[in-house]
Design an enzyme around this catalytic site. Structure first.
Site, PDB file in Angstrom:
ATOM      1  N   CYS A 131       0.779  -1.222   0.000  1.00  0.00           N
ATOM      2  CA  CYS A 131       0.000   0.000   0.000  1.00  0.00           C
ATOM      3  C   CYS A 131       0.821   1.287   0.000  1.00  0.00           C
ATOM      4  CB  CYS A 131      -0.988  -0.002   1.145  1.00  0.00           C
ATOM      5  SG  CYS A 131      -0.219  -0.236   2.747  1.00  0.00           S
ATOM      6  N   HIS A 174      -2.988   0.778   6.688  1.00  0.00           N
ATOM      7  CA  HIS A 174      -3.093   0.969   5.251  1.00  0.00           C
ATOM      8  C   HIS A 174      -2.725   2.415   4.920  1.00  0.00           C
ATOM      9  CE1 HIS A 174      -4.307  -0.090   1.287  1.00  0.00           C
ATOM     10  NE2 HIS A 174      -5.337   0.731   1.237  1.00  0.00           N
ATOM     11  N   ASP A 210      -7.692   4.792  -3.889  1.00  0.00           N
ATOM     12  CA  ASP A 210      -6.833   3.765  -3.290  1.00  0.00           C
ATOM     13  C   ASP A 210      -6.159   2.987  -4.400  1.00  0.00           C
ATOM     14  OD1 ASP A 210      -5.541   1.916  -1.842  1.00  0.00           O
ATOM     15  OD2 ASP A 210      -7.299   1.174  -0.752  1.00  0.00           O
TER      16      ASP A 210
END
Lengths: 307, 676
Positions: free
Chosen positions: B420, B464, B480
């Site tokens: 991430c 995250h 994202d």
């Protein structure tokens, strides 16, 4: 019986009191001790009348009496007796020592060696003596009145706790009260009266009284009270170990004699309270000197309720 | 050296057990050499009692003191902070064990044990550690009991029994105190852990989050008032990173926003802030129980509002606590998932802030971004083009290759493997290079739904990082990039996804999480967690609710009512103890006769002539005769009857007469002699 014993007691006390002035309480206690069949230890300073009390008691009760002055070189044989070779009979002949008397006054018992002390104490416990492999019965009744001097302990052999336990009571005479002392000082030497002192009781009467002591009633709630008292001495933080069961039996026996002397055939709490200190004080290992035990006993009597 | 005083052998057992348990409780945060010296001191005490060794001499003791002081300095390098302080206390505690010369030394050691055991709750307040603390108090109490008991009752088993009884007896009172005792708040500052923050940190550089991926601890738990939203909606925003130095992303913080206050407290709302956000629809209401993080930032779904007085809203619309969270914290939040954040044009300085890229880094990315921008002027299309690139060519892995100076260049055009934070970082950099304001957001994503309880468990491995892009008219949009690479990372929970990877949870070798494929163990883990959550909610969270609770209970909270409540509730709480004492007291064996006699005594007591304890009936009568002569005859006869009934065993004959005579016995105050 109780009425009769009350009268006899009064007569004896009156006679002893004529010699030992103003010590009625001590005399009563000493007499209770003898009625209960126990031995008596009198502990006080010289000149307080220890010996006088013993002699007067012996005379008033009419027992055969000897006095042994205990010294550091006294040997067991000196008090028990010795076997002497009789040339005529070609045999050993036992010459009984002073212990073979009904009442023995052991003066200054803590001055003699433990060996001799034990010989005396064995006789006190068993009522008999073993000499040269032969057991000899001591006369009946057999009483020992011992005295000891609490001061000037150098060169003495203090009695250990286990031996102190053999004495039913320990008394302290103390100074006479002022009136008694004035009377003592102004009159003739009371000891002169000792020789004239007549017995106030016959041996049969004494035996009957001793039998009667065992008949005095002790109720259940009184036993409870005594047990609570004993328990108090055992659970207190001031005392390392309390009164033994043997001590408890001694209390009860003395209380019975005390009740009988008061003309009762049952024991009341006040009887126990009256004799508790003389019976128990010398059985309690209290720190804080001689008065520690007395203070503690007073505390016990004040805090344990009678019901 | 001969000991002046020795602990009785029976007491020593629990004393040593207490020491060992105190050390054991703190094993985790003690340097090994203190544990070692604790063991040595314990063994020394044992040897002392086996009469094998002597008391340590002055020289040994002074060298130990010196060694401990040096050890503390070398190990921590400082003396402030919780752990050095605890270690210092421990050093003293352990050394004291070598120096027991008086009873008071042993007592000091025991009192210290209490303190040390309670200190454990500064490090952890979970239900398990609370239970451990509770159990650890038992041997210390047992040792204390043994120290004060007589020979009979200081045997280990008997002392423990007494300690257990005492502790159980104390529980009701403890509960009352828990309910009523005012919470002191931060009267003193608890020094913080030196181990630093747990969870996400206040900056992000490549590889940081792999540590979190290996950690199975719970970060926080969330309880929703309604149903739990979809997994992909659950972006728990924690930190917003706008500053980038080529390697490290960090917050701009208050100093980045120089046109006014950075934080808004619930009691002082600033009107201007509500203008930049538009909220639509009904808010989502939930409560978060956050584990200690030692940092002040809190986690919430996008745009949050919290009513908790210690929680502030920041300019980048996330929540910040007044103080670092050093123990579990509960706060409730309203969130509007449907929102528009700063849809109007950003002021110039803000745009500059969100567009800044360090010079001299990632030249290739900057070039490509500018080229793409010309080819695709539409911002949404540009975003989709970059996401498509990720989707086509990139791989999601927890073990990415290392990156050099130009982190974004190397990642985007060379290695193409990462997780991430790599994606978020490269995406934001690319967007900024293309002239689109963007920022990195760090927090947690998703969470594990508890199968039976209605709450969500968010673990450290759910940490995250994602991006937010500003588009004129629409405001900040969440993008994202990880979802483009590995959509299952967002749809599924992280743990389900990476269960097979060895690296996952490598930092928690004993965690039950590792065994989640075993069904019953997994259920056990979740059951334990729901217990822990209930504990946190009802026991630890009580501090926040105390005032309301007391208000409901007492009507009004004032010192008088609280005092009254403590007395009443404490009395009720201690009632079982009183009943136990009453039942186990020595039974009185008073029969009817004794009771009548006591009646007789109490009548005399009423006129001021009480019987003293230990005073026999006859002595009492004697005293009455002196103090109240007019009663003498009656008292005498009653006493005689009682005596005969009681001690001469003539109860049948005397009892009735005593009773009859007693009913006629009515002493009055006039009978008593007044002092002349």
């Amino acid at each position: 019986m109780s009425k009769q014993s009350q009268e006899i007691t009064a007569a004896i006390i009156e006679r002893v009191e004529s010699v030992l002035v103003g010590k009625q309480d001590s005399v009563r206690l000493a007499l209770a001790c003898l009625y209960a069949g126990g031995h008596l230890l009198i502990e006080d300073l010289p000149g307080m009348g220890k010996t006088t009390l013993a002699q007067a008691l012996a005379a008033a009760i009419g027992l055969s009496y000897t006095r042994v002055q205990f010294t550091s070189d006294l040997l067991p044989a000196d008090i028990i007796g010795v076997s002497v070779y009789d040339r005529n009979k070609a045999a050993f002949d036992f010459h009984p020592g002073p212990l073979f008397n009904q009442l023995v006054l052991a003066d200054e018992i803590n001055r003699t060696t433990p060996k001799t002390q034990s010989a005396l104490l064995e006789a006190m416990a068993e009522g008999q003596i073993s000499v040269e492999g032969e057991t000899r019965q001591l006369p009946h009744p057999f009483y020992v009145i011992a005295t000891q001097n609490p001061l000037s302990q150098s060169g003495t052999f203090p009695l250990p706790e286990s031996q102190l336990d053999r004495f039913l009571m320990r008394l302290r005479l103390g100074y006479p009260d002022p009136e008694a002392e004035r009377q003592l000082l102004s009159g003739a030497d009371p000891r002169l009266k000792l020789a004239e002192l007549k017995r106030g009781i016959t041996p049969a009467q004494l035996e009957a009284i001793q039998a009667a002591v065992n008949q005095v009633k002790v109720s259940g709630s009184l036993v409870d009270y005594l047990q609570r008292l004993l328990q108090f001495t055992r659970s207190s933080a001031d005392i390392e170990y309390g009164i033994s069961p043997r001590g408890g039996i001694a209390v009860l026996k003395s209380a019975r004699a005390w009740a009988l002397m008061a003309g009762r055939d049952y024991v009341i709490p006040e009887d126990i309270q009256a004799i508790f200190a003389p019976v128990c004080a010398h059985r309690l290992p209290v720190s804080g000197g001689e008065h520690g035990a007395d203070n503690f006993i007073q505390q016990a009597l004040n805090s344990v309720d009678i019901i | 050296m001969r000991p002046l005083w020795q602990i009785p052998r029976d007491c020593l057992f629990w004393l040593l057990v207490s020491v060992v348990i105190s050390i054991g409780l703190h094993l985790e945060h003690l340097p090994p050499w203190i544990v070692l010296s604790g063991i040595v001191a314990t063994l020394w005490q044992i040897q002392l009692y086996r009469e094998r060794w002597r008391q340590p001499g002055r020289f040994i003791k002074w060298s130990l003191v010196g060694a401990c002081a040096a050890g503390l300095v070398l190990h921590y390098g400082r003396i402030s902070g919780l752990e050095p302080m605890v270690a210092l206390l421990f050093a003293g505690y352990v050394l004291k064990l070598l120096e027991i010369h008086h009873k008071r030394d042993a007592l000091v050691l025991l009192y210290l044990s209490y303190l040390i055991i309670i200190l454990q709750s500064l490090f952890s307040s979970s239900i398990v550690s609370s239970l451990l603390v509770f159990c650890a108090l038992l041997p210390v109490t047992a040792a204390l009991v043994a120290m004060h008991a007589d020979v009979e009752s200081r045997r280990p088993a008997s002392a423990l029994r007494t300690a257990l009884t005492m502790t159980l007896q104390a529980i009701p009172l403890m509960l009352v105190m828990f309910v009523v005792m005012p919470r002191m708040g931060s009267l003193w500052a608890v020094p913080q852990h030196s181990s630093g923050t747990t969870g996400v940190s206040d900056s992000m550089s490549p590889g940081d989050m792999t540590q979190l991926g290996r950690n199975g601890d719970v970060a926080f738990r969330v309880e929703f008032d309604g149903p739990i939203p979809e997994q992909r909606e659950l972006y728990w925003r924690g930190l917003v990173f706008s500053g980038f130095d080529g390697r490290r992303w960090q917050q701009e913080g208050p100093w980045g926003y120089n046109d006014g206050q950075f934080l808004q407290w619930p009691d002082k709302p600033l009107e201007a802030w509500d203008k930049v956000v538009m909220r639509h629809g009904e808010p989502l209401t939930y409560r978060i129980t956050l584990e200690a993080t030692n940092s002040p930032w809190l986690f919430a779904l996008s745009t949050p509002v919290s009513q908790s007085p210690t929680v502030a809203l920041s300019r980048d619309f996330r929540l910040v606590n007044r103080e670092p969270v050093t123990s579990k914290l509960q706060y409730s939040v309203n969130s509007w998932l449907d929102n528009q954040l700063e849809p109007d044009l950003l002021p110039g300085w803000r745009a500059r802030l969100e567009l800044a890229i360090p010079s001299g880094f990632n030249p290739k990315t900057i070039a490509v971004a500018q080229q793409w921008r010309q080819e695709t002027p539409e911002t949404e299309a540009l975003i989709n083009r970059l996401l498509a690139l990720y989707h086509r060519e990139f791989t999601y892995t927890l073990r990415p290759p290392a990156l050099g100076k130009h982190t974004v260049d190397e990642f985007l055009w060379d290695t193409k493997k990462g997780f991430c934070e790599f994606y978020a970082s490269s995406f934001v950099f690319f967007m900024r290079a293309a002239g689109v304001p963007a920022r990195v957001v760090v927090g947690y994503q998703g969470g594990e739904r508890h199968p039976t309880e209605n709450y969500l468990l968010v673990h450290q491995y759910d940490a995250h990082a994602w991006a937010e892009v500003w588009i004129e008219g629409r405001g900040w949009l969440r993008v994202d990039p990880t979802a483009a690479v590995a959509p299952e990372r967002i749809e599924m929970s992280f743990a389900d996804l990476f269960n097979e990877q060895d690296d996952f949870l490598a930092a928690s070798p004993f965690s039950l999480e590792r065994l989640r494929h075993i069904d019953w163990l997994n259920r056990l883990r979740l059951k334990l967690d729901s217990l822990d959550y209930a504990w946190a909610k009802w026991v630890l969270g009580y501090d926040n609710r105390q005032n309301d609770f007391l208000m409901n209970l007492l009507g009004a909270v004032n010192p008088q009512r609280i005092a009254l409540f403590i007395v009443l509730a404490g009395g009720i709480a201690l009632l079982p103890v009183f009943i136990m004492l009453y039942l186990s007291r020595e039974k009185n064996t008073w029969d009817q006769l004794d009771r009548l006699f006591l009646q007789f005594c109490s009548r005399l007591e009423k006129i001021g002539l009480p019987r003293k304890p230990g005073e026999g009936p006859r002595d009492y009568a004697q005293r009455i005769r002196l103090q109240a002569p007019s009663l003498a005859e009656q008292v005498d006869s009653l006493t005689r009857r009682y005596e005969r009934a009681r001690y001469a065993e003539q109860q049948e004959a005397e009892f009735k007469q005593f009773k009859a005579a007693l009913s006629k016995f009515k002493p009055g105050r006039k009978d008593r002699l007044t002092r002349p």
